[in-house]
Design a protein around this motif. Structure first.
Motif, PDB file in Angstrom:
ATOM      1  N   ILE A   1       0.641  -1.136   0.011  1.00  0.00           N
ATOM      2  CA  ILE A   1      -0.010  -0.134  -0.028  1.00  0.00           C
ATOM      3  C   ILE A   1       1.000   1.330   0.136  1.00  0.00           C
ATOM      4  CG2 ILE A   1      -1.704   1.353   1.469  1.00  0.00           C
ATOM      5  CD1 ILE A   1      -2.784  -1.230  -0.036  1.00  0.00           C
TER       6      ILE A   1
ATOM      7  N   ALA B   1       2.538   1.573  -3.677  1.00  0.00           N
ATOM      8  CA  ALA B   1       1.530   1.981  -4.441  1.00  0.00           C
ATOM      9  C   ALA B   1       0.994   3.475  -4.080  1.00  0.00           C
ATOM     10  CB  ALA B   1       0.421   1.125  -4.185  1.00  0.00           C
ATOM     11  N   ASN B   2       0.954   3.970  -2.770  1.00  0.00           N
ATOM     12  CA  ASN B   2       0.592   5.282  -2.709  1.00  0.00           C
ATOM     13  C   ASN B   2       1.621   6.178  -3.410  1.00  0.00           C
ATOM     14  OD1 ASN B   2      -1.466   5.066  -1.304  1.00  0.00           O
ATOM     15  ND2 ASN B   2      -0.502   5.059   0.534  1.00  0.00           N
TER      16      ASN B   2
ATOM     17  N   THR C   1      -5.541   3.178  -3.232  1.00  0.00           N
ATOM     18  CA  THR C   1      -5.118   2.120  -2.378  1.00  0.00           C
ATOM     19  C   THR C   1      -6.395   1.794  -1.553  1.00  0.00           C
ATOM     20  OG1 THR C   1      -4.137   3.525  -0.904  1.00  0.00           O
ATOM     21  CG2 THR C   1      -2.535   2.275  -2.803  1.00  0.00           C
TER      22      THR C   1
ATOM     23  N   PRO D   1      -4.271   4.363   3.462  1.00  0.00           N
ATOM     24  CA  PRO D   1      -4.665   4.005   2.262  1.00  0.00           C
ATOM     25  C   PRO D   1      -5.987   4.869   1.950  1.00  0.00           C
ATOM     26  CG  PRO D   1      -5.602   2.678   3.971  1.00  0.00           C
ATOM     27  CD  PRO D   1      -4.513   3.505   4.381  1.00  0.00           C
TER      28      PRO D   1
END
Length: 195
Positions: free
Chosen positions: A97, A100-101, A107, A131
């Motif tokens: 997460i 990906a952020n 997310t 997220p």
């Protein structure tokens, strides 16, 4: 899609098709769902699936641990962000997460509520990695939604073990913004806030 646009799209139907089998792809398109969580496919077909749903105005989140042939590391996430281009990703792993952020993906942190320690750890993890939403599992314990809402301001989606229309509606009454279900029979059910 920015965070506010994501929340607005979720609110259109407040249902998310959690697709576990390829044979359910078309069925999800035929129903009034806000978007999809893809838990099927492999590295060879996943871009086609993502493009299909995005072209129909649905958001698409990939559950990275469920996509065959994808190494979930920095290079794998770079590939997802730059080539596949889903709306975002779902993971149980806070490190994914967090990465990906950084790559600009939306997310969703999946949290399994098995006991009070899992609850505490899950909330702490989410408050750290931030997220866009939390998916609480299982979704048939709506009273826990209210408790989690007192511990974090991150929007909550519920999913898991939902088998009836009433079980879809109940979490929404307790503050969830949407419900995800892998049961295609429930994708057409009209619930509060459905347009």
């Amino acid at each position: 899609m920015n965070q506010q646009e994501l929340y607005e799209q979720i609110k259109t139907h407040r249902k998310i098709a959690s697709i576990k089998y390829n044979k359910h792809l078309e069925r999800a398109l035929e129903n009034d769902v806000s978007g999809v969580f893809l838990l099927t496919g492999n590295i060879g077909v996943i871009k086609r699936y993502v493009d299909l749903f995005l072209s129909k105005g649905r958001f698409v989140f990939l559950h990275l641990e469920k996509i065959g042939g994808l190494q979930v590391d920095r290079e794998g996430l770079d590939f997802i962000a730059s080539y596949v281009k889903p709306t975002g990703v779902i993971s149980t792993k806070s490190s994914i997460i967090k990465q990906a952020n950084k790559l600009g993906l939306r997310t969703i942190q999946r949290v399994f509520l098995v006991d009070s320690d899992a609850l505490q750890h899950g909330v702490e993890m989410c408050n750290t990695v931030k997220p866009d939403a939390i998916e609480l599992m299982p979704g048939i314990i709506p009273t826990m939604i209210e408790k989690v809402k007192t511990l974090t301001d991150i929007p909550i989606i519920t999913g898991g073990l939902i088998s009836t229309a009433e079980e879809m509606k109940e979490p929404l009454k307790h503050g969830a913004i949407a419900v995800s279900t892998g049961n295609p029979a429930l994708w057409g059910v009209h619930i509060n806030g459905d347009s």
